[in-house]
Design a protein around this motif. Sequence first.
Motif, PDB file in Angstrom:
ATOM      1  N   TYR A 146       5.380  91.128  82.835  1.00  0.00           N
ATOM      2  CA  TYR A 146       6.449  90.232  83.288  1.00  0.00           C
ATOM      3  C   TYR A 146       7.149  90.771  84.529  1.00  0.00           C
ATOM      4  CZ  TYR A 146      10.520  87.171  83.065  1.00  0.00           C
ATOM      5  OH  TYR A 146      11.500  86.256  83.362  1.00  0.00           O
ATOM      6  N   VAL A 147       7.511  92.047  84.492  1.00  0.00           N
ATOM      7  CA  VAL A 147       8.280  92.616  85.611  1.00  0.00           C
ATOM      8  C   VAL A 147       7.502  92.577  86.917  1.00  0.00           C
ATOM      9  CG1 VAL A 147       9.372  94.719  86.464  1.00  0.00           C
ATOM     10  CG2 VAL A 147       9.726  94.010  84.090  1.00  0.00           C
ATOM     11  N   PRO A 148       6.224  93.008  86.967  1.00  0.00           N
ATOM     12  CA  PRO A 148       5.497  92.894  88.242  1.00  0.00           C
ATOM     13  C   PRO A 148       5.374  91.459  88.739  1.00  0.00           C
ATOM     14  CG  PRO A 148       4.372  94.402  86.766  1.00  0.00           C
ATOM     15  CD  PRO A 148       5.433  93.729  85.961  1.00  0.00           C
ATOM     16  N   ARG A 179       9.348  89.083  96.139  1.00  0.00           N
ATOM     17  CA  ARG A 179       8.815  89.497  97.440  1.00  0.00           C
ATOM     18  C   ARG A 179       8.319  88.289  98.228  1.00  0.00           C
ATOM     19  NH1 ARG A 179       6.640  93.808  94.401  1.00  0.00           N
ATOM     20  NH2 ARG A 179       4.634  92.717  94.268  1.00  0.00           N
ATOM     21  N   GLU A 180       7.662  87.365  97.527  1.00  0.00           N
ATOM     22  CA  GLU A 180       7.179  86.149  98.177  1.00  0.00           C
ATOM     23  C   GLU A 180       8.343  85.319  98.720  1.00  0.00           C
ATOM     24  OE1 GLU A 180       4.478  83.044  99.341  1.00  0.00           O
ATOM     25  OE2 GLU A 180       4.320  85.199  99.002  1.00  0.00           O
ATOM     26  N   ARG A 205      11.285  86.439  99.629  1.00  0.00           N
ATOM     27  CA  ARG A 205      11.840  87.118 100.803  1.00  0.00           C
ATOM     28  C   ARG A 205      10.971  86.871 102.040  1.00  0.00           C
ATOM     29  NH1 ARG A 205      13.082  91.325  97.063  1.00  0.00           N
ATOM     30  NH2 ARG A 205      11.141  92.412  97.617  1.00  0.00           N
ATOM     31  N   ALA A 206       9.663  86.920 101.851  1.00  0.00           N
ATOM     32  CA  ALA A 206       8.766  86.673 102.978  1.00  0.00           C
ATOM     33  C   ALA A 206       8.928  85.246 103.495  1.00  0.00           C
ATOM     34  CB  ALA A 206       7.315  86.927 102.550  1.00  0.00           C
ATOM     35  N   LEU A 207       9.096  84.284 102.599  1.00  0.00           N
ATOM     36  CA  LEU A 207       9.297  82.903 103.015  1.00  0.00           C
ATOM     37  C   LEU A 207      10.613  82.729 103.754  1.00  0.00           C
ATOM     38  CD1 LEU A 207       7.942  80.998  99.884  1.00  0.00           C
ATOM     39  CD2 LEU A 207       6.992  80.919 102.185  1.00  0.00           C
ATOM     40  N   ARG A 208      11.661  83.409 103.296  1.00  0.00           N
ATOM     41  CA  ARG A 208      12.944  83.348 103.998  1.00  0.00           C
ATOM     42  C   ARG A 208      12.801  83.835 105.439  1.00  0.00           C
ATOM     43  NH1 ARG A 208      17.927  83.340 101.043  1.00  0.00           N
ATOM     44  NH2 ARG A 208      17.616  83.067  98.796  1.00  0.00           N
ATOM     45  N   VAL A 209      12.126  84.975 105.587  1.00  0.00           N
ATOM     46  CA  VAL A 209      11.943  85.534 106.930  1.00  0.00           C
ATOM     47  C   VAL A 209      11.148  84.573 107.803  1.00  0.00           C
ATOM     48  CG1 VAL A 209      10.881  87.411 108.221  1.00  0.00           C
ATOM     49  CG2 VAL A 209      12.149  87.919 106.128  1.00  0.00           C
TER      50      VAL A 209
END
Length: 205
Positions: free
Chosen positions: A123-125, A132-133, A135-139
Motif C-alpha cells: 500500500y505505502v509504495p 510522485r506522479e 507532483r510531476a503533473l503539477r510541475v
Amino acid sequence: MAVRSWTADMRAARAWDGVVCFWVVFWLALGAWVGYEMWQLGGLSQSAVDSGRALGTAGRALQDLGGLPLIGSRTGQLGDQVVASSSSIIDSGTQAGGSIRALSVLTGVVVALAPTGPVLLLYVPSRAGSRRENRALRVALLDPQRTEQAIAHLARRAVANLGFAELVAVTADPDADLAAGRHDHLARAEMRRLGLPETLLTSRA
C-alpha cells in the motif's frame, strides 16, 4: 453526481490512509508491548542466578568448616556439592535470561511486522508512487512548454480510469474528444479524481 463521486473517491482515499496508519501504529505498539512484557520475564532468571550465588556462598562456608575437627570431611564434601550445584544454577539462569531476552525481541518484531509487512510493502509504495506522479503533473502543468502534453496525458488517463457514468457526465463522446484534441474537460475530470486543483489550468493561455 459525477462531482459527488469524485469527492467520495478522495474522501475514501484519505479514509484508507487513516485506516492504514492506525493499523500500522497499533501493531507496532502491540509488538513493542509484547516484547517488553516478555523481556520482564528475564527477572525470573535473574532471581535464579541470585539464589545460585547465595547457595554458592553457603557452600563455600561449608567447605571452610570441613577443616575443623570432629566435623570432618563430610561437611567439606557437602560444601563441594553445594558449590557445584550453585554454579550449575547460575549458568542455567544466565543462559535462560539470554534466551528470554532474545525471544522477547524476536516475538515483538514478529507481532509488529507480520500484520504490517504486507501493508508497508504494497500500500505505502503505491500511495507514494501516486504522490510522485501528482507532483510531476503539477510541475508539468505549470511549465508552459509542457502544459499541453500534460493535459493530453490527463485526458487519456480519464478515459482509462473513470467509470462509464462519470465519463459520460463529462462528455458524450470521449473518444471523439481525444481524437479532436478536445482535452480540457477530460483533463479536469482526471484532475478532480487525483485531487489536483483545477486552478493549475486557469493560467493557461
